[in-house]
Design an enzyme around this catalytic site. Sequence first.
Site, short mmCIF file in Angstrom:
data_model
loop_
_atom_site.label_atom_id
_atom_site.label_comp_id
_atom_site.label_asym_id
_atom_site.label_seq_id
_atom_site.Cartn_x
_atom_site.Cartn_y
_atom_site.Cartn_z
N GLU A 99 -56.91 -22.72 -29.94
CA GLU A 99 -57.62 -23.88 -29.41
C GLU A 99 -59.12 -23.62 -29.29
O GLU A 99 -59.78 -24.04 -28.35
CB GLU A 99 -57.00 -24.30 -28.07
CG GLU A 99 -55.54 -24.72 -28.25
CD GLU A 99 -54.80 -24.97 -26.94
OE1 GLU A 99 -55.42 -24.77 -25.87
OE2 GLU A 99 -53.63 -25.36 -26.98
N GLU B 11 -46.24 -26.61 -32.59
CA GLU B 11 -45.77 -26.69 -31.19
C GLU B 11 -45.32 -28.10 -30.86
O GLU B 11 -45.72 -28.67 -29.84
CB GLU B 11 -46.88 -26.25 -30.23
CG GLU B 11 -47.46 -24.87 -30.49
CD GLU B 11 -48.60 -24.52 -29.53
OE1 GLU B 11 -48.72 -25.17 -28.46
OE2 GLU B 11 -49.36 -23.59 -29.84
#
Length: 834
Positions: free
Chosen positions: A607, A707
């Site tokens: 991220e 995910e």
Amino acid sequence: MTAISIRPPLFEPLRLDSSLKLGFISASSESNAALDQKIKSWLGFSGLARLKFLPPVKAMEESRLVYENRNQDNAEALQSDSNDLAAKSETNGVMMSSIGKSTNIVWQECSIGKLDREKLLGQKGCVIWITGLSGSGKSTLACALSQALHSTGKLTYILDGDNVRHGLNKDLGFKAEDRAENIRRIGEVAKLFADAGVICIASLISPYRRDRDACRALMPDANFIEVFMNVPLEVCEARDPKGLYKLARAGKIKGFTGIDDPYEPPLNCEIEIRHDGVSASPNDMARRCLAEPLKPQYGGGILLNSEFNHGLRGWSKFGPGKIEQRVSKGGNNFIVAHSRKEPYDSFSQKLYMKKELLYTFSAWIQVSEGKAPVTAVFKTAAGFMNAGTVRAEAGCWSMLKGGLTVNVSGPAEVYFESKNIGVEIWVDSVSLQPFTQEQWRSHQDESIEKNHQVNEFMQARKTRVRFHVANPDGTSLAGATVSISIKKASFPFGCAITSSILNNVAYQNWFTSRFSVTVFQNEMKWYSTEKIQGKEDYSVADAMVAFAKKNGIPIRGHNILWDDPHYQLDWVSSLGQDQLRAAVGKRVSSIVTRYRGQVIGWDVVNENMHFNFFESRLEGNTSTEVFQTAHNLDPNTPMFINEYNTIEDSRDPIVTPDKYLAKLREVQNQGPTAIGLEGHFDTPNIPYMRASIDTLAAAKLPIWLTEVDVDQGPNQATFLEEILREGHAHPAVQGMLMWAGWEPNVSNYRMHLTDDNFKNLPTGDVVDKLIDEWRPANIAGATNKDGFFEVSLFHGDYDVTVSHPLRNSSMRTHSLKVVPQTVNENTFHVKIQA
């Protein structure tokens, strides 16, 4: 009445494909200059292409060709070459010619000429001549261009330097005179292709200016476009894809261009593509920005006046700014919002949208100066929705590709906005096309079956296989039963696991019976393996790796670092700059070395587009440095950028597909790179998801959904099925993982697949249904009168047994591996004993 069926857009990367149709059209409707401009802009990457026009070539009397405004040497060289053309005589009223060693020849005219052929093909014949050093990327660019044009229905042919030397020019060596003859022959062949109306792409070193200029002189009406791959020798030598530089340096190849033979770069090429130290795929370079926008998808769909050929009809001012129609130098009409005071100052069109439909959206955008993000926004009965964003540029047109669904049927209004109110927003070729759920699902099924043949990262899920059953003497056997059972599916579909799996047999059985890939939810993360500074503990992660290995389940490495400041250990947050740099180096070396070669991919700086803990503390481009270090430690494992909201939320300006591609370019030189899309959804926007993956697929890199989960709610299972189907059907997606690891008595996870007794929840039922669909247990059929049985199979490993009611021999099991093919079917031959 004729019924017309419109299908959703094919899953394809953002290249010049079904959604980006290159503007090669018939000579009767477009000038040569406009055509050249479109080719230049197609190939040129903004900031990389230096566009110059050669002075025109004039056809002089007696077929002599002379360059205007050229230096004297070139003019004399061409004059000398044209002397052979001058010898003509008239015999019996027929003009006889002598060309080179050919005498008494006559040019035969035909009533069908080049313009007729171009009209038939719907394109303009020309030659795109790509020149540069060995290893500069000529062939790669030629193939990318050819693929893109082919996908739009344009006829092309590549004349590759090596390929031509396999046949037509196999009698030529690499001395200067042989190279000149090699280029001359290819130039003449290219000329014939162009005359036939074909777009001919010549890709060869062609080191000498004189030879390239002579080929240009063959082309009338400036239908010759020279593309110079300006890549430094040291870069080409480092690439050395054929190993030729190494041989030349060792003295085993003489006269090698760039080493002991000169390369003369073009002085006035139409396009110069410069290497700026950043790797970008040819498709990415090609699709960025066009000098003129292309036609709208689906003719604009349900929007009125989508090309602005009827003034502003159908469009209104949105906000206090001003709008007007403008016309480009090439005669193209477009709409402009200027004198803007607010981000939303632009133009709009009102329409009616239905809840049950899926809408694809596209538009071509330009801004008046610099660069600025421009967003397409829909004002609906339920609120404002973003359809997509593109980073528009001045001087060329960029495609915004997106989509949306609406929660409530009712009136809607589409408009454009940019936070940079200092720029004008220019828009053209707008399209909004609705599709029913049935149409969308039908296209997903079609994509699973289709042989895309774009690149190694764009593959169908299935291949058609024919079984031929015969007697021992080779005669075909009708009525034989072919039974097929799958052992292992090739497409990686999995779920995250937690440490609870180590001591829970029920969890182990539930998981291993379903999934073919996994990732650890937390157990590899820094905060799990070094809770106290200097005291590493990998025992849990080691045990989970051992479990996965025992069951033949590959693992994604998640993660090396996590850039979110909220997930840093207190001792990490308290370190000074030098101490933190040392700790980061130790962490990267420790985990990557420990699991080197044991994971199928690394989430390197998780991220990193949303957060910057390490960059803010260490300064510099820490993420790029970590990518480089990790690659050096584990050079054969793909390094992933892993981010959320690129496919989930069109409102997030930080991780738009364009910005994701820009981030890729930052790290792509640091080893094999891959695209990780987390997929944490609330209410999925499936058309936007598809458009975003299409855009990212231009990078020609592996794409994984890493995910996937859906927030809790009454539609959770339905939404999960929509997301998984879309991901599985997209040929650019190489694997999918769900974020649904199990922990006992834990209820705060976003998504669970089972209860604590491993009985399926509705989401688990969806997963099982899809696994059964994508991994069917048994398939059986009978051979026809010619001994054939044909079936479409998902890629994977199978056991095949063949039997016949009139044969008493015991059945034999055959192993079959079904893989992506370059042809549409395979034949599997089986002989059965009497």
